[in-house]
Design a protein around this motif. Structure first.
Motif, PDB file in Angstrom:
ATOM      1  N   VAL A  99      47.023  23.780  42.188  1.00 50.30           N
ATOM      2  CA  VAL A  99      45.589  24.067  42.093  1.00 50.30           C
ATOM      3  C   VAL A  99      45.308  25.132  41.034  1.00 50.30           C
ATOM      4  CG1 VAL A  99      43.545  24.826  43.369  1.00 50.30           C
ATOM      5  CG2 VAL A  99      45.309  23.485  44.527  1.00 50.30           C
ATOM      6  N   THR A 100      46.154  26.117  40.943  1.00 49.92           N
ATOM      7  CA  THR A 100      45.852  27.291  40.110  1.00 49.92           C
ATOM      8  C   THR A 100      46.371  27.195  38.679  1.00 49.92           C
ATOM      9  OG1 THR A 100      47.862  28.381  40.931  1.00 49.92           O
ATOM     10  CG2 THR A 100      45.793  28.844  42.091  1.00 49.92           C
ATOM     11  N   GLU A 101      47.148  26.167  38.359  1.00 45.74           N
ATOM     12  CA  GLU A 101      47.716  26.073  37.005  1.00 45.74           C
ATOM     13  C   GLU A 101      46.617  26.129  35.941  1.00 45.74           C
ATOM     14  OE1 GLU A 101      50.836  26.137  36.335  1.00 45.74           O
ATOM     15  OE2 GLU A 101      50.839  25.694  34.189  1.00 45.74           O
ATOM     16  N   GLY A 102      46.798  27.008  34.954  1.00 46.40           N
ATOM     17  CA  GLY A 102      45.872  27.093  33.826  1.00 46.40           C
ATOM     18  C   GLY A 102      44.684  28.009  34.028  1.00 46.40           C
ATOM     19  N   ILE A 103      44.491  28.546  35.240  1.00 46.01           N
ATOM     20  CA  ILE A 103      43.387  29.497  35.456  1.00 46.01           C
ATOM     21  C   ILE A 103      43.573  30.710  34.544  1.00 46.01           C
ATOM     22  CG2 ILE A 103      42.508  31.206  37.103  1.00 46.01           C
ATOM     23  CD1 ILE A 103      42.846  29.131  39.293  1.00 46.01           C
ATOM     24  N   ILE A 104      42.481  31.188  33.973  1.00 43.15           N
ATOM     25  CA  ILE A 104      42.516  32.400  33.138  1.00 43.15           C
ATOM     26  C   ILE A 104      41.934  33.556  33.952  1.00 43.15           C
ATOM     27  CG2 ILE A 104      41.805  33.472  30.975  1.00 43.15           C
ATOM     28  CD1 ILE A 104      41.402  30.624  29.852  1.00 43.15           C
ATOM     29  N   SER A 105      42.753  34.523  34.240  1.00 45.02           N
ATOM     30  CA  SER A 105      42.342  35.708  34.998  1.00 45.02           C
ATOM     31  C   SER A 105      42.045  36.840  34.028  1.00 45.02           C
ATOM     32  CB  SER A 105      43.460  36.121  35.971  1.00 45.02           C
ATOM     33  OG  SER A 105      43.149  37.344  36.599  1.00 45.02           O
ATOM     34  N   VAL A 106      40.879  37.445  34.158  1.00 43.67           N
ATOM     35  CA  VAL A 106      40.465  38.508  33.230  1.00 43.67           C
ATOM     36  C   VAL A 106      40.263  39.799  34.017  1.00 43.67           C
ATOM     37  CG1 VAL A 106      38.782  39.219  31.495  1.00 43.67           C
ATOM     38  CG2 VAL A 106      39.313  36.788  31.806  1.00 43.67           C
ATOM     39  N   GLU A 107      40.976  40.828  33.619  1.00 48.62           N
ATOM     40  CA  GLU A 107      40.866  42.112  34.308  1.00 48.62           C
ATOM     41  C   GLU A 107      40.897  43.226  33.286  1.00 48.62           C
ATOM     42  OE1 GLU A 107      39.680  44.044  36.393  1.00 48.62           O
ATOM     43  OE2 GLU A 107      40.860  43.551  38.183  1.00 48.62           O
ATOM     44  N   SER A 108      40.119  44.274  33.529  1.00 46.83           N
ATOM     45  CA  SER A 108      40.248  45.448  32.673  1.00 46.83           C
ATOM     46  C   SER A 108      41.631  46.043  32.903  1.00 46.83           C
ATOM     47  CB  SER A 108      39.159  46.474  32.995  1.00 46.83           C
ATOM     48  OG  SER A 108      39.358  47.000  34.291  1.00 46.83           O
ATOM     49  N   ILE A 109      42.160  46.676  31.888  1.00 45.76           N
ATOM     50  CA  ILE A 109      43.507  47.243  32.002  1.00 45.76           C
ATOM     51  C   ILE A 109      43.472  48.735  31.714  1.00 45.76           C
ATOM     52  CG2 ILE A 109      44.748  45.115  31.500  1.00 45.76           C
ATOM     53  CD1 ILE A 109      45.005  46.035  28.604  1.00 45.76           C
ATOM     54  N   SER A 110      44.480  49.409  32.215  1.00 46.57           N
ATOM     55  CA  SER A 110      44.582  50.846  32.000  1.00 46.57           C
ATOM     56  C   SER A 110      44.946  51.128  30.545  1.00 46.57           C
ATOM     57  CB  SER A 110      45.634  51.443  32.934  1.00 46.57           C
ATOM     58  OG  SER A 110      45.312  51.193  34.282  1.00 46.57           O
ATOM     59  N   ALA A 111      44.870  52.395  30.170  1.00 40.14           N
ATOM     60  CA  ALA A 111      45.252  52.811  28.818  1.00 40.14           C
ATOM     61  C   ALA A 111      46.772  52.896  28.769  1.00 40.14           C
ATOM     62  CB  ALA A 111      44.604  54.149  28.480  1.00 40.14           C
ATOM     63  N   GLU A 112      47.428  51.750  28.719  1.00 44.40           N
ATOM     64  CA  GLU A 112      48.867  51.664  28.971  1.00 44.40           C
ATOM     65  C   GLU A 112      49.727  52.378  27.945  1.00 44.40           C
ATOM     66  OE1 GLU A 112      49.348  47.473  29.379  1.00 44.40           O
ATOM     67  OE2 GLU A 112      48.481  47.410  31.383  1.00 44.40           O
ATOM     68  N   ASN A 113      49.174  52.660  26.778  1.00 37.27           N
ATOM     69  CA  ASN A 113      49.955  53.365  25.756  1.00 37.27           C
ATOM     70  C   ASN A 113      49.665  54.862  25.706  1.00 37.27           C
ATOM     71  OD1 ASN A 113      51.269  50.999  24.801  1.00 37.27           O
ATOM     72  ND2 ASN A 113      49.396  50.438  23.698  1.00 37.27           N
TER      73      ASN A 113
END
Length: 405
Positions: free
Chosen positions: A270-284
């Motif tokens: 069911v979930t194949e190909g779903i695009i999940s969008v999330e804000s991310i931390s300042a990882e660098n």
């Protein structure tokens, strides 16, 4: 001096002494309410948010406190419910006498709490996305600070990803609240501004056992991608019913709904190909690397799996630096202006409370470079973090690229 006068002066001195001791005690502690979603829809994130803020408070107190006061964190569970959050906020303000509340998650909760914090002249530092939290009446006093992207910015990120993936016929589905509609309206405005057309816009009422009729309305336009503004529970039902329909389409879904719990509930087909969008931390950033390492050691959890943890950590950091600058008894207005200043460019960059405290003591202006983002508060006290586009591949979320607005 007669005996009566001596007793009167003695009593006055005792009262003055007691008042002074009380004032000193009050000045010696800066109380912060922690209102996290320990239970309810936000429960996957609430415990990590609380632990991150406890880490931050320990860091502040280990450095000698802020402005001569130790930070005291008073936790309450919002239950991800506006009604429960309002009761908890009143307890924190009226009984515990906090001067700031941090950690509210979900727009419904923050929109319910901010009138109470405004009335009490208490700062609210939150992780909610509803655009209404930026402006009056919600933020008329500018005592609210947002550490998550607005839903409007999420929508712009959705549009950038849809363009990059060469979709031509997008549709939207959103549950009927400020957050859900904010996401899809942000997408629609950005998409149509660049000449695109949205083939269907559907708003539905949440907490229903089925969304077949709304889904049929969306699919009638034969979209090649459906952009959502939903929570995990309704997203799970919608995707299951869409898969049963057999009609092809791709999905762009906010990360708080398209997460590991969704993959477990629906499986890889069911979930194949779903695009999940999330804000991310300042990882660098140095502050994120320091925070993430300590968070992992203390909690056995990865900071990358809970972006809201870094946000609540930063809420304590920027608040403590502001208290260090203006003192623990400063008015809410003065404190809020200093929080804004410390979260905007123009000062010497610092990545920790101890570093900033030293410079503030020397009379320097500082700018806190956050773990969750660079902060850079705009005129509404909002931030603009980066976004990650992760694709579901064989039952796993795989980050493909980062979107900067």
């Amino acid at each position: 001096m007669n005996r009566r006068k001596l007793i009167t002066l003695g009593t006055a001195a005792l009262i003055a002494c007691q008042f002074g001791a009380s004032a000193l005690a009050e000045q010696g502690t800066f109380k912060v309410g922690s209102l996290n979603p320990i239970t309810g829809a936000g429960s996957p994130y609430g415990s990590g948010m609380l632990k991150a803020s406890q880490m931050a408070v320990a860091e502040v107190n280990a450095a000698g406190g802020a402005g001569g006061a130790n930070f005291e964190l008073l936790p309450e569970d919002s239950q991800t419910s506006p009604q429960a959050a309002v009761l908890a906020a009143k307890k924190l303000i009226e009984v515990q006498k906090v001067k700031a509340i941090i950690g509210t998650w979900s727009s419904g909760v923050s929109l319910a709490v901010i009138p109470i914090t405004n009335d009490a002249n208490v700062l609210l530092l939150h992780t909610s996305g509803a655009p209404a939290l930026s402006v009056a009446p919600a933020n008329a006093k500018k005592l609210g600070f947002r550490f998550q992207a607005t839903n409007d910015r999420f929508g712009r990120a959705f549009a950038e990803i849809a363009k990059r993936e060469k979709f031509k016929r997008p549709a939207t589905m959103a549950f009927n609240n400020a957050s859900g509609i904010g996401n899809t309206e942000g997408f629609r405005k950005s998409w149509t501004a660049s000449g695109g057309t949205v083939v269907a816009n559907v708003v539905y009422e949440p907490n229903r056992p089925s969304y077949r009729s709304e889904l049929q309305e969306v699919l009638r336009g034969k979209p090649d991608v459906i952009v959502t503004g939903s929570y995990l529970a309704d997203t799970t039902i919608i995707l299951r019913e869409w898969y049963q329909s057999g009609q092809p389409a791709r999905w762009i879904i906010p990360g708080w709904a398209a997460n590991s719990d969704l993959l477990k509930a629906l499986g890889p087909d069911v979930t194949e190909g779903i695009i999940s969008v999330e804000s991310i931390s300042a990882e660098n950033s140095p502050s994120y690397k320091s925070f993430a390492d300590r968070f992992a050691k203390q909690t056995k959890m990865a900071a990358q799996d809970n972006v809201y943890a870094a946000m609540t950590y930063d809420q304590v950091m920027v608040l403590a630096l502001a208290v260090q600058a203006v003192g623990p008894t400063a008015s809410a207005d003065v404190l809020a202006k200093k929080v804004h200043e410390i979260g905007t460019p123009g000062g010497t960059i610092v990545n920790s409370f101890a570093e900033g405290k030293k410079l503030l003591a020397a009379g320097k202006r500082v700018t806190y470079n956050g773990a969750s983002s660079a902060l850079n508060f705009d005129e509404f006290n909002d931030v603009t973090p980066d976004f990650a586009a992760s694709f579901v591949e064989k039952g796993k979320l795989v980050r493909k690229y980062v979107v900067k607005l």
